[in-house]
Design a protein around this motif. Sequence first.
Motif, PDB file in Angstrom:
ATOM      1  N   SER A  22       0.858  -1.174   0.000  1.00 42.68           N
ATOM      2  CA  SER A  22       0.000   0.000   0.000  1.00 42.68           C
ATOM      3  C   SER A  22       0.900   1.231   0.000  1.00 42.68           C
ATOM      4  N   ASN A  23       0.345   2.373   0.346  1.00 40.19           N
ATOM      5  CA  ASN A  23       1.116   3.612   0.448  1.00 40.19           C
ATOM      6  C   ASN A  23       1.517   3.890   1.884  1.00 40.19           C
ATOM      7  N   TRP A  24       2.661   4.551   2.047  1.00 32.75           N
ATOM      8  CA  TRP A  24       3.093   5.028   3.358  1.00 32.75           C
ATOM      9  C   TRP A  24       2.054   5.993   3.920  1.00 32.75           C
ATOM     10  N   HIS A  25       1.490   6.857   3.077  1.00 36.47           N
ATOM     11  CA  HIS A  25       0.526   7.826   3.605  1.00 36.47           C
ATOM     12  C   HIS A  25      -0.804   7.174   4.002  1.00 36.47           C
ATOM     13  N   VAL A  26      -1.033   5.929   3.606  1.00 33.09           N
ATOM     14  CA  VAL A  26      -2.206   5.172   4.069  1.00 33.09           C
ATOM     15  C   VAL A  26      -1.941   4.582   5.455  1.00 33.09           C
ATOM     16  N   TYR A 129       3.060  16.139   0.085  1.00 32.81           N
ATOM     17  CA  TYR A 129       1.675  16.067   0.556  1.00 32.81           C
ATOM     18  C   TYR A 129       1.368  17.266   1.451  1.00 32.81           C
ATOM     19  N   GLU A 130       0.088  17.403   1.834  1.00 32.76           N
ATOM     20  CA  GLU A 130      -0.337  18.521   2.685  1.00 32.76           C
ATOM     21  C   GLU A 130       0.432  18.585   3.997  1.00 32.76           C
ATOM     22  N   HIS A 135       8.452  13.227  -1.161  1.00 31.86           N
ATOM     23  CA  HIS A 135       8.554  11.885  -1.715  1.00 31.86           C
ATOM     24  C   HIS A 135       9.188  11.936  -3.091  1.00 31.86           C
ATOM     25  N   GLU A 136       9.799  10.808  -3.502  1.00 31.46           N
ATOM     26  CA  GLU A 136      10.424  10.726  -4.819  1.00 31.46           C
ATOM     27  C   GLU A 136      10.336   9.295  -5.331  1.00 31.46           C
TER      28      GLU A 136
END
Length: 167
Positions: A22-26, A129-130, A135-136
């Motif tokens: 999944s995503n880190w931001h999730v 992100y907000e 990120h890259e």
Amino acid sequence: NTEGEGGIGTGFLVDDSGLILSNWHVTYGAKEMFVWTLPKQGVVDAQILFKDIQPYFGQVVAENKKEDLALIKVNGLPKDIKAVELGSNVIEEVNIGDNVYAIGHPKSLPWSFSAGMVSQVRPNYIWTYEDESEHEATVIQTQAPMSTGNSGGPVFSSEGKVVGVFT
């Protein structure tokens, strides 16, 4: 997140041992996650899904903040669930004009399928992100619709291989 915080994201099985990408931001800030698989009866309303269907328990086992990726380990998944096939080199497998397909939970509408065309492939793309986290990664820019809840979902090539993660 098992403490009831956070929102809905998407992930997909990358290994039959129960590893979900999944995503880190999730997963950000969570050590444990609730995970739902597609019910045998097919797509259900999100209200039914989260109230009436037992989730699996997952633990966040690895995160890559820079590339916005996370691995979640889930035990006890049904034996008939199979891992997706991963592409080997996005730069070689994805071209501008190719069709790609995504599965996610946009606006909490579970298991939605989207299609779109690749409009650009951006190696070493940097975004913020907000929360100002930077990120890259190599990014596949698509015309596939994206909204809250799609994050972490697989992006498939026309050959059925995962070539990206919706961010």
